[in-house]
Design a protein around this motif. Structure first.
Motif, PDB file in Angstrom:
ATOM      1  N   THR A 115      30.072 -11.179 -45.129  1.00  0.00           N
ATOM      2  CA  THR A 115      30.259 -12.470 -44.473  1.00  0.00           C
ATOM      3  C   THR A 115      30.733 -12.237 -43.049  1.00  0.00           C
ATOM      4  N   THR A 116      30.171 -12.985 -42.104  1.00  0.00           N
ATOM      5  CA  THR A 116      30.639 -12.933 -40.718  1.00  0.00           C
ATOM      6  C   THR A 116      30.945 -14.350 -40.251  1.00  0.00           C
ATOM      7  N   ARG A 117      31.926 -14.461 -39.380  1.00  0.00           N
ATOM      8  CA  ARG A 117      32.272 -15.738 -38.755  1.00  0.00           C
ATOM      9  C   ARG A 117      32.110 -15.555 -37.257  1.00  0.00           C
ATOM     10  N   GLU A 118      31.382 -16.474 -36.641  1.00  0.00           N
ATOM     11  CA  GLU A 118      31.132 -16.377 -35.204  1.00  0.00           C
ATOM     12  C   GLU A 118      31.307 -17.733 -34.555  1.00  0.00           C
ATOM     13  N   LYS A 119      31.599 -17.730 -33.262  1.00  0.00           N
ATOM     14  CA  LYS A 119      31.642 -18.955 -32.480  1.00  0.00           C
ATOM     15  C   LYS A 119      30.697 -18.784 -31.306  1.00  0.00           C
ATOM     16  N   GLY A 120      29.912 -19.785 -31.085  1.00  0.00           N
ATOM     17  CA  GLY A 120      28.981 -19.758 -29.965  1.00  0.00           C
ATOM     18  C   GLY A 120      28.357 -21.109 -29.771  1.00  0.00           C
ATOM     19  N   HIS A 121      28.021 -21.420 -28.537  1.00  0.00           N
ATOM     20  CA  HIS A 121      27.388 -22.698 -28.196  1.00  0.00           C
ATOM     21  C   HIS A 121      28.232 -23.878 -28.660  1.00  0.00           C
TER      22      HIS A 121
END
Length: 128
Positions: A115-121
């Motif tokens: 699982t990965t958590r990312e923030k973008g846009h």
């Protein structure tokens, strides 16, 4: 850049420019290499060019991914039967029986491998 015969995955996609169908190989570090592309006549041409686009590539054992537009029985049969390639398909409501079947499966019981958590846009996303 890896040669088409050593690629482990291939994505057949219709880019934002209508009239072109592309097969991309995702090499390491998020770069892309175009394995093959064809000029086609509009969006309907993209469907008929799926097999000719991939026909010359050695896809045996390579996973091919494609968007919902290419989720068709004939494309799946071509990949598995002729090219000996597994595939990952996007299934939308345009295949209601398959869509309903997939929704009915117990996905919450499948263990997550990563699982990965990312923030973008301006928004966050979780990928499993």
């Amino acid at each position: 850049m890896r040669s088409p015969s050593t690629a482990r995955a291939c994505a057949a996609r219709a880019p934002r420019r209508p009239g072109r169908c592309t097969c991309c190989q995702p090499p390491p570090h998020g770069e892309r290499a175009t394995l093959n592309h064809r000029q086609v006549a509009g969006k309907k041409g993209e469907i008929s060019e799926f097999e000719p686009l991939l026909a010359s590539l050695d896809l045996a054992g390579r996973t091919v991914t494609f968007d919902a537009r290419h989720t068709r029985h004939a494309h799946a049969q071509f990949l598995v039967g002729e090219k000996k390639a597994p595939y990952t398909a996007i299934v939308n409501d345009n295949h209601p029986k398959l869509h309903d079947f997939l929704k009915s499966l117990s996905w919450n019981q499948v263990p997550l491998g990563h699982t990965t958590r990312e923030k973008g846009h301006g928004r966050g996303s979780i990928r499993n």
